[in-house]
Every structure is written in C-alpha cells, then in structure tokens.
Design a protein around this motif. Sequence first.
Motif, PDB file in Angstrom:
ATOM      1  N   UNK B  31       0.815  -1.224   0.000  1.00 36.44           N
ATOM      2  CA  UNK B  31       0.000   0.000   0.000  1.00 36.44           C
ATOM      3  C   UNK B  31       0.851   1.279   0.000  1.00 36.44           C
ATOM      4  N   UNK B  32       1.821   1.328   0.911  1.00 32.69           N
ATOM      5  CA  UNK B  32       2.660   2.532   1.041  1.00 32.69           C
ATOM      6  C   UNK B  32       3.446   2.801  -0.247  1.00 32.69           C
ATOM      7  N   UNK B  34       2.627   1.904  -3.227  1.00 35.94           N
ATOM      8  CA  UNK B  34       1.682   2.360  -4.259  1.00 35.94           C
ATOM      9  C   UNK B  34       1.399   3.853  -4.119  1.00 35.94           C
ATOM     10  N   UNK B  35       1.182   4.289  -2.879  1.00 32.61           N
ATOM     11  CA  UNK B  35       0.888   5.712  -2.643  1.00 32.61           C
ATOM     12  C   UNK B  35       2.080   6.556  -3.076  1.00 32.61           C
ATOM     13  N   UNK B  36       3.286   6.129  -2.678  1.00 34.18           N
ATOM     14  CA  UNK B  36       4.478   6.923  -3.006  1.00 34.18           C
ATOM     15  C   UNK B  36       4.735   6.965  -4.512  1.00 34.18           C
ATOM     16  N   UNK B  38       2.472   6.899  -6.757  1.00 30.09           N
ATOM     17  CA  UNK B  38       1.468   7.855  -7.254  1.00 30.09           C
ATOM     18  C   UNK B  38       1.962   9.305  -7.033  1.00 30.09           C
ATOM     19  N   UNK B  39       2.514   9.534  -5.840  1.00 28.00           N
ATOM     20  CA  UNK B  39       3.019  10.873  -5.490  1.00 28.00           C
ATOM     21  C   UNK B  39       4.174  11.258  -6.440  1.00 28.00           C
TER      22      UNK B  39
END
Lengths: 200, 108
Positions: B31-32, B34-36, B38-39
């Motif tokens: 999850x983490x 994936x978020x990064x 995206x960022x």
Amino acid sequence: MDNDSIKLSDFEIIRQVIDGDVNAFELLLVKYKNYVFKVVTRHIPYNQAEEIAHDVFVRAYQSLSKFKFKSSFKKWLAGIAIKTCYDFWRKEYGSKELPMSSLTEEQQEQVQHILAVQSEYSSDQKDSQKEARELLDWALNRLSAEDRMVLELVYLEGRSVKEAAGLLGWSIANVKVRSFRSRKKLRKLLAHLMENKGGR
Amino acid sequence: MKVSKENLTRIEKILIKAYGKKETAKRREVWQTKVMSHIHRLGPVKKAKQNNPLVFDQFLWRLAPVASVLILILATFMLSLDFVSEYEMAKIFIDDPIEFSLFQSFLI
C-alpha cells in the motif's frame, strides 16, 4: 527511511516537500498512515479503506501548498480524510435517500435479538455486536451522504458540533440542523423497524 | 404496536457502542509503495501559488490602519482644496473662471 528523519517536525517536513523534495512526503505517510486508516475505517466499508486512505494522502499532497502553518498537520489531514469519506458516499449513492419500506425480515429479527441479548450478559454478545453493526450500517445506508457523515461525527463519535463543522468544512448552523434531523431520521428508521416486528 | 421511548434509546445506545468497537482495517505491505509511486508521478508540489496569498494575508491587515489614516488625511486635504481645484480646472478651459464657476452653480 532513517530514524532521525522521522524526528523532524511536521512543519519542517512540509517545507521540504514544498521546496521540491517529493521523497520527504513519505515521512508524513509513515507517521500518519495508522491515524488515517483509523479515521477512514470508521466511515467506510473495510474493503474500501485502502483505496480511500490512498486518496487521502494524494489529496493531502496536492493541497500541501494550501496548508497554513497555523493549525496542526494532523488536524488538517483529518479534515481531508473526512471530506474524502464524504465524497465516497456521495458518489456511492448520489445523495439519494432510500425508502424506509425496504425493510427485510432479517433486520427486524436482528433488532429483537440485539435487544434480548444486550439486556443481560451472554456468550452471544460478540455475535450481537456484529449484528448491531450490521443493523447500523443498514440504517446509515438509508440516509443521505450529508446526514450520514454528520450523524457519525456528532452522534456516534461524540464530537462537538464545532469540531464536526471544521472537519466537514460546513457552517456550525448547518451541522446543528443536520445532526438534529439525521438523528430524528435514524430514530424513525429504528422505530419503524421495531413497530413492524411488534405488529406481526 | 407503538415503540416505547425506552426501547428506542436502548437500541440507540447499543448501536453507538457497536460503532465505537469497529476495528481498523488492515492494509497490505504494498500500500505505502503504491501511494508513493502515485506521489512521484504527480511530481513536485507547485509552490508559486501558495507564497503570494500567504504574504498578502500576513500584511493586508497590518497595513489597514495605515491606509485608513492616509485616506482620512487625503480626504481632509482634498476638501480644504476643493474650491481651488474647481477654479484651476475652469481656468484651463475658459477665459473667465469666476464667471464659469458661478454659471455652473446656478445651473446645478
């Protein structure tokens, strides 16, 4: 990510991110992911939590330049999380209220069972908690996105009207009126459910 | 059958309790990451827009009293010079400014 960098204050990290250090945002992500998951899980179904929490951090990153260093980052992030949950529900059922007539026999049985089990200690209480949660979800699904969010924040979580207004970005008067009406609607739904069962 | 207020309050309390006991959702390891990612795809935060309103916000109200005093002084000054300025203006356009001013006053 080393441990020393985690000791930086939120404001210092935000300054770094604004100055172009994209990787510094991970420090905020690590620090607040549990908190965001906690907030999101209260309002959103379990299977949607990861996606919504993802959106919360992306939104926070995109709006970081608008962050005023007057309030805490945690509070600001909670506001974004609540608004993201609210948008989820708006998208989910387009602010339409479902008719109260769609009560199932199963839910009516549930109410009676919950009341019976909760009245005294029993090994059945864990199941009863689950049933109560299902019943609450059923009732909340019959409210509009606005009513749902206000009811959860003010009535179920016990937050103050002012705090809820701040999180939702609404006026205090709006939250006051909404919370009163949404509670009335919830009571009406529950009463209707119990009346139907009792009348059989 | 009419539902008693007592029963309704009881079921409400049970629902509030059940709401409070909801467990936090578990997240996957990826999850983490994936978020990064995206960022990273979004690129650096644009800071040009945020500085100006911030500076403007800070100084706007500090300058307000100074601006008010200046406006007051200028207004008093203009009022005291009112006749002279009218006279000067008339002088530019016509030969006999006193006659022009009187003529204007009677017309109005």
